[in-house]
Design a protein around this motif. Structure first.
Motif, mmCIF file in Angstrom:
data_model
loop_
_atom_site.group_PDB
_atom_site.id
_atom_site.type_symbol
_atom_site.label_atom_id
_atom_site.label_comp_id
_atom_site.label_asym_id
_atom_site.label_seq_id
_atom_site.Cartn_x
_atom_site.Cartn_y
_atom_site.Cartn_z
ATOM 1 N N ILE A 212 -14.772 -13.334 44.428
ATOM 2 C CA ILE A 212 -15.578 -12.444 43.599
ATOM 3 C C ILE A 212 -14.681 -11.573 42.738
ATOM 4 O O ILE A 212 -13.773 -10.914 43.234
ATOM 5 C CB ILE A 212 -16.505 -11.572 44.483
ATOM 6 C CG1 ILE A 212 -17.546 -12.474 45.158
ATOM 7 C CG2 ILE A 212 -17.171 -10.483 43.655
ATOM 8 C CD1 ILE A 212 -18.386 -11.771 46.194
ATOM 9 N N ASP A 213 -14.939 -11.611 41.440
ATOM 10 C CA ASP A 213 -14.152 -10.802 40.526
ATOM 11 C C ASP A 213 -14.834 -9.452 40.366
ATOM 12 O O ASP A 213 -15.854 -9.328 39.708
ATOM 13 C CB ASP A 213 -14.023 -11.516 39.172
ATOM 14 C CG ASP A 213 -13.078 -10.765 38.252
ATOM 15 O OD1 ASP A 213 -12.590 -9.682 38.650
ATOM 16 O OD2 ASP A 213 -12.831 -11.268 37.145
ATOM 17 N N ASP A 214 -14.276 -8.445 41.005
ATOM 18 C CA ASP A 214 -14.885 -7.128 40.974
ATOM 19 C C ASP A 214 -14.283 -6.256 39.880
ATOM 20 O O ASP A 214 -14.526 -5.060 39.818
ATOM 21 C CB ASP A 214 -14.720 -6.448 42.333
ATOM 22 C CG ASP A 214 -13.292 -6.534 42.816
ATOM 23 O OD1 ASP A 214 -12.396 -6.789 41.989
ATOM 24 O OD2 ASP A 214 -13.062 -6.365 44.018
ATOM 25 N N LEU A 216 -11.358 -5.261 39.600
ATOM 26 C CA LEU A 216 -10.163 -4.539 40.038
ATOM 27 C C LEU A 216 -8.956 -5.457 39.928
ATOM 28 O O LEU A 216 -9.084 -6.666 40.067
ATOM 29 C CB LEU A 216 -10.310 -4.117 41.513
ATOM 30 C CG LEU A 216 -11.360 -3.068 41.842
ATOM 31 C CD1 LEU A 216 -11.505 -2.945 43.350
ATOM 32 C CD2 LEU A 216 -10.975 -1.732 41.230
ATOM 33 N N ASP A 221 -7.790 -4.837 45.379
ATOM 34 C CA ASP A 221 -9.035 -5.464 45.794
ATOM 35 C C ASP A 221 -9.073 -5.642 47.315
ATOM 36 O O ASP A 221 -8.333 -6.434 47.875
ATOM 37 C CB ASP A 221 -9.142 -6.823 45.089
ATOM 38 C CG ASP A 221 -10.498 -7.441 45.279
ATOM 39 O OD1 ASP A 221 -11.208 -7.048 46.222
ATOM 40 O OD2 ASP A 221 -10.831 -8.323 44.482
ATOM 41 N N GLN A 224 -9.340 -9.051 49.013
ATOM 42 C CA GLN A 224 -8.173 -9.930 49.049
ATOM 43 C C GLN A 224 -7.027 -9.358 49.872
ATOM 44 O O GLN A 224 -6.060 -10.050 50.143
ATOM 45 C CB GLN A 224 -7.696 -10.189 47.609
ATOM 46 C CG GLN A 224 -8.755 -10.909 46.792
ATOM 47 C CD GLN A 224 -8.329 -11.119 45.350
ATOM 48 O OE1 GLN A 224 -7.369 -10.523 44.888
ATOM 49 N NE2 GLN A 224 -9.066 -11.957 44.651
HETATM 50 CA CA CA Z 1 -10.381 -8.842 42.056
#
Ligand code: CA
Ligand code: C2E
Ligand code: CA
Ligand code: CA
Length: 287
Positions: A212-214, A216, A221, A224
């Protein structure tokens, strides 16, 4: 003793009700199932993330129940552990996996399969005969010891002297030990100092959502952070890693960016019969 057992039976059933009764029936059923050869082993491929090549398999047990159909281990391993039936059941999985892995190596060559893994319960590690049984399964099958991986969980490892002795003995025999579900226990890091692990298996819970690309930067993140810490630790200690429960190509990409090279999950390959694995190996042998 019989009377005591009887009294205990009544007390527990009255106190806890039906689940306990069902549980005791399950214990008897498991015994019968073992005698009737109702257990089967399926194998989930473990794959290289860059080119989808099979590097190993994990053996997973299934119960082919005459009335209920195929029953997964989540429904009977806990009962098998409590009743002690995990010892003969685990012995079956061990012998079957060694036999099958040796057969694959004989048919498809030494490059076809780096290793075959199987799950070992704490109860098995406590059994004073366990190490000798592993040695016997290797000798009878002809599987070289460095091709066998025994997967143990952190909670199983933290069971004192006897277990620790068994694990070190297996390590000295050249068998590779994997810490399963890594990161879910309470003392993952300190454990690695005392335990002769060769492999850590990053638990699925850290793979879920890793893609998931949040917005940050990766370093900030939290999703991760654990996966990153685990790979750094593994590198520092010279351990191999397997990322578990990979369900999408996006997760593969995210894991590769973090440095993972090997994984397992429905997106890569589902658990399959030995014939299914043979077909994968045969296809690769001709291409
Ligand atoms: Ca990220
Ligand atoms: P485990 O050792 O963590 O094994 C991985 C489990 O995750 C397997 O479930 C596998 O089918 C499942 N899985 C693999 N990829 C994915 C994925 O992408 N998504 C999801 N949601 N699941 C995935 P399974 O076969 O039901 O086994 C459950 C657990 O039962 C195993 O967890 C292991 O702890 C235990 N178990 C299985 N076979 C044995 C055995 O022979 N002996 C012992 N002691 N335990 C066993
Ligand atoms: Ca496992
Ligand atoms: Ca696992």
């Amino acid at each position: 003793a019989k009377q005591q057992g009887k009294a205990g039976f009544v007390r527990y059933v009255e106190g806890l009700g039906e689940p306990v009764l069902a549980h005791m029936q399950l214990g008897g059923e498991l015994r019968r199932a073992l005698d009737n050869d109702e257990f089967r082993v399926v194998y989930q491929p473990i794959m290289r993330l860059d080119d989808n090549q099979l590097v190993g398999v994990e053996a997973l047990v299934r119960w082919h129940h005459p009335a209920r159909g195929v029953v997964g281990p989540g429904e009977f391993i806990p009962a098998a552990e409590r009743t002690g039936l995990i010892v003969p059941l685990g012995r079956f999985v061990l012998r079957e996996t060694c036999r099958q892995a040796a057969a694959w190596l004989a048919e498809f060559g030494p490059e076809s399969l780096r290793e075959a893994g199987l799950n070992v319960s704490a109860r098995q590690l406590h059994d004073p005969d366990f190490v000798a049984e592993v040695a016997g399964a290797l000798a009878d099958s002809g599987l070289p010891c460095e091709r066998l991986v025994l997967e143990v969980t952190e909670s199983a490892v933290l069971r004192g002297q006897q277990v620790s002795r068994a694990l070190h003995e297996l390590d000295r025999m050249g068998i590779r030990l994997a810490l399963d579900d890594f990161g879910t226990g309470e003392s993952s890091l300190s454990l690695l100092r005392a335990f002769p692990a060769a492999i850590v298996k990053l638990d699925k819970s850290f793979v879920d959502g890793i893609e998931i690309d949040d917005g940050l930067p990766a370093a900030a993140d939290a999703r991760q952070a654990v996966a990153r810490a685990v790979i750094q630790l593994a590198r520092a200690l010279g351990l191999d890693t397997v990322a578990e429960g990979i369900e999408s190509p996006e997760q593969v990409t995210a894991l590769r960016e973090l440095g993972y090279t090997v994984g397992q999950g429905y997106h890569l390959a589902e658990p399959m019969t030995a014939d299914g694995v043979s077909r994968l190996l045969a296809r690769r042998a001709v291409s």
